[in-house]
Every structure is written in C-alpha cells, then in structure tokens.
Design an enzyme around this catalytic site. Sequence first.
Site, PDB file in Angstrom:
ATOM      1  N   PRO A  50       0.805  -1.240   0.000  1.00 34.31           N
ATOM      2  CA  PRO A  50       0.000   0.000   0.000  1.00 34.31           C
ATOM      3  C   PRO A  50       0.828   1.276   0.000  1.00 34.31           C
ATOM      4  O   PRO A  50       0.839   2.027   0.979  1.00 34.31           O
ATOM      5  CB  PRO A  50      -0.808  -0.141   1.293  1.00 34.31           C
ATOM      6  CG  PRO A  50       0.083  -0.941   2.198  1.00 34.31           C
ATOM      7  CD  PRO A  50       0.866  -1.871   1.327  1.00 34.31           C
ATOM      8  N   CYS A  51       1.481   1.561  -1.097  1.00 29.67           N
ATOM      9  CA  CYS A  51       2.298   2.772  -1.181  1.00 29.67           C
ATOM     10  C   CYS A  51       1.421   4.024  -1.172  1.00 29.67           C
ATOM     11  O   CYS A  51       1.931   5.133  -0.965  1.00 29.67           O
ATOM     12  CB  CYS A  51       3.199   2.733  -2.403  1.00 29.67           C
ATOM     13  SG  CYS A  51       2.324   2.544  -3.948  1.00 29.67           S
ATOM     14  N   HIS A  52       0.102   3.838  -1.361  1.00 29.77           N
ATOM     15  CA  HIS A  52      -0.791   5.008  -1.277  1.00 29.77           C
ATOM     16  C   HIS A  52      -0.905   5.507   0.164  1.00 29.77           C
ATOM     17  O   HIS A  52      -1.437   6.577   0.396  1.00 29.77           O
ATOM     18  CB  HIS A  52      -2.174   4.640  -1.824  1.00 29.77           C
ATOM     19  CG  HIS A  52      -2.832   3.496  -1.120  1.00 29.77           C
ATOM     20  ND1 HIS A  52      -2.583   2.170  -1.451  1.00 29.77           N
ATOM     21  CD2 HIS A  52      -3.710   3.444  -0.085  1.00 29.77           C
ATOM     22  CE1 HIS A  52      -3.289   1.372  -0.666  1.00 29.77           C
ATOM     23  NE2 HIS A  52      -3.976   2.121   0.188  1.00 29.77           N
TER      24      HIS A  52
END
Lengths: 160, 220
Positions: free
Chosen positions: B181-183
């Site tokens: 989850p780089c968001h």
Amino acid sequence: MGVSATLPPFQGFLDANRDAVWRFLLASVGREEADDCFQETFIAALRAYPRLRADSNLRAWVLTIAHNKALDAHRARARRAVPVSEPDAGAEGPGHPPARDDVLWTAVNGLPARQRSAVVLRFVADLPHRDIAAAIGCSEEAARRSLHEGLAKLRKVVPA
Amino acid sequence: MSSVSDGSRESMRQRLRRVDPARRQASVEAAAAAARLAERAAAEGLADIAYTQLDSPLGRLMVAGTSSGLVRLAFPEEQPDSVLERLATRISPRIVHSATRLEPVRRQLEEYFTGRRRRFEVPLDWSLIGPFGWRVLSATAAIPYGGVLSYSEVAGVAGSPRGSRATGNALGANPIPIVIPCHRVLRSGGALGGYAGGLERKRWLLELEGALAPSQQRRA
C-alpha cells in the site's frame, strides 16, 4: 529485427500462431486428433521457448513442431492399422458439418508425409515457401518441389 | 508468387483453399484450444508467469503472478502489452493468460474494493524489487489499513533517514501497488505527495480506507 530483439511473451506467440497451427493440424490429422496434437505442440513449444533465439522465425518453428506431432499421429494411426480411406479433415463431430470435399481431403491425407505437409502448410496455413521449408526441414527449392508434386498427384487422383 | 498458371492446377489450388475445412470455424476453435492450453500450462506449472485482467473501481487492472506469488499489478495507463514485455525480459517469457491462477487475487481485490477486506493474504513475489526498494516497500507493507506514514518516516524505518527522495522513487516504482500500500505514504504536512497511478486514485484509496475524509473539493 534489431539485435536487441527479445522474445515476445508466450501468450502473444500463442495468439499469433494458434490459427495457423490449428488449421494445419485439422487438415493433416483430422478433427479427432487435432486438439491433442495442438496441446502437445504448444506444450513442447512452451518448454523450449526460453532457449529460443529472439530473431527466430517463430511461426516456422512452431509449425515444425506441429509437423512432427502430425507425423507421430499418422504413425500411431498406421500402427493401429486403421483401414484406408478413413475420414480425415471432414470427419463429422458434434456440431461440425462434414467438409464439402471429402474426396479431396482423403486424397491429401494419402499423400506422402512431406507433400501432405507442404500442401497443407501452403493452402491451409497460408505459409510462404520459405516458411514451409523451415517447417518441414528442407530447402526452399525442395519445399516448392514437394508442393508441386503433391498438387500433381492430387490432380491425378481427384476427379475434377 | 508462383510461375504456375495453367488452368487445372490453378483450380486445384482454388479448390484446396475453398474447401479448407478449417476456415469457417477455425478461429473460434483455435482460440478455445489456445485457452485450454494456457490454463493447463498455468495449472501444471509449465508457465513461469500467469496473468489476467480484471475490472475495478480504479479501472481495468492487470495482475500477474509466479509460483512464488503476486509479482505485478498494473493500472491501465501502463499498456498491458508493455507490462508483459517487461515481465518477459526481467523474469521469463513463459507467460500465459490464466484467470484461474489469479482467482484468489481477483477475489481479494474485489473484497477490498467493496470494503470487506482490510488486508491481503496472497503471497508476494518480490523479484522485481531491488534491495533498497525491498526495505522501503517492506516498511510500507507494514502500514495498517486506515493508517498513513510520511515519506521521511518510511525512509527512517527503511534505514535511510535522509533519503526521502530515494524513498519516493522506490515507492513510485512499486510493482504491486494497492496490495503493497504505497498510497499510505504522504507528505509530512498531510499533502498527498505523488502516486504512480495518479493522485485521484491515491485519494480514492485513502478515502476507501477512511484515512482521508471523503471530500467534494478536488485538492488545492
């Protein structure tokens, strides 16, 4: 093709060649065995795929494999001693009407292996002579000759 | 193409082409045979990579997996063909389409997008991720659903306290967005920062997870 050419993903290769291989097999081994030969052809291709040179003629290569699988199928059939004049490409199956020209395709089936493959590769798979030669493993000139001999034989045995 | 032109031979040629038993249905049958082949190759482990595409609220996603796990998730702006070509170059050209192999991934993504899943339980293949990327994305993977960290916090966890720019680059190169989850990594002040899939998607994901209040106004 540039020197930096890389092999396309196998799926792309499969999509680009499935019609030619299917038509070739349908015409050379018949509907009953076409799918088995098709699966064996592309499984063999998949196994060997990463070792292939990126600038190979991929269509000729896979048709070479298909050609060999078709020969195996013919040999196996001969061993089973099926009577002559078996229905071939026009074989009836569920939902598939017989081909309209059974006589012709029975005659194609009766050609010597190389002539049969040459005829089928030319008229069913639409290959140019160069690719036919690569597929059956001979010179372009020999492929051309096989094709013409096959056609000549067909004209003799098939009523116009 | 050929020098042959006499009538009888020409008609044999035409006849061979005309009665070609395959032509009418060949394409349909060949496509079905090829689909069976691809599924079988994926099921029997003869292919190194299986992929499929699936519809999502963020557009049509491509997902690809190896025997180790999910290796790639791509948004539609990355052309599927080029994604596959790069996988062929970097991992293996033995790539086939298989919806079956990717079914667990499809199901979990669907659950996630509909708010019924908060963490993914699919094995990941990290082979597209380099050593520094591994540190950054491992730290990122540990951020829980609904939470966020800043770039510099992630850089700190990754052991690169001054490298928030490098950290941003590693996040931007995340080959498995959404699932890693780089968001969930934002600027220190709370500004969104960047996102390889576009800021609209980043905002959408953060709102889905409740990390960002649903907002009518597009960012300043």
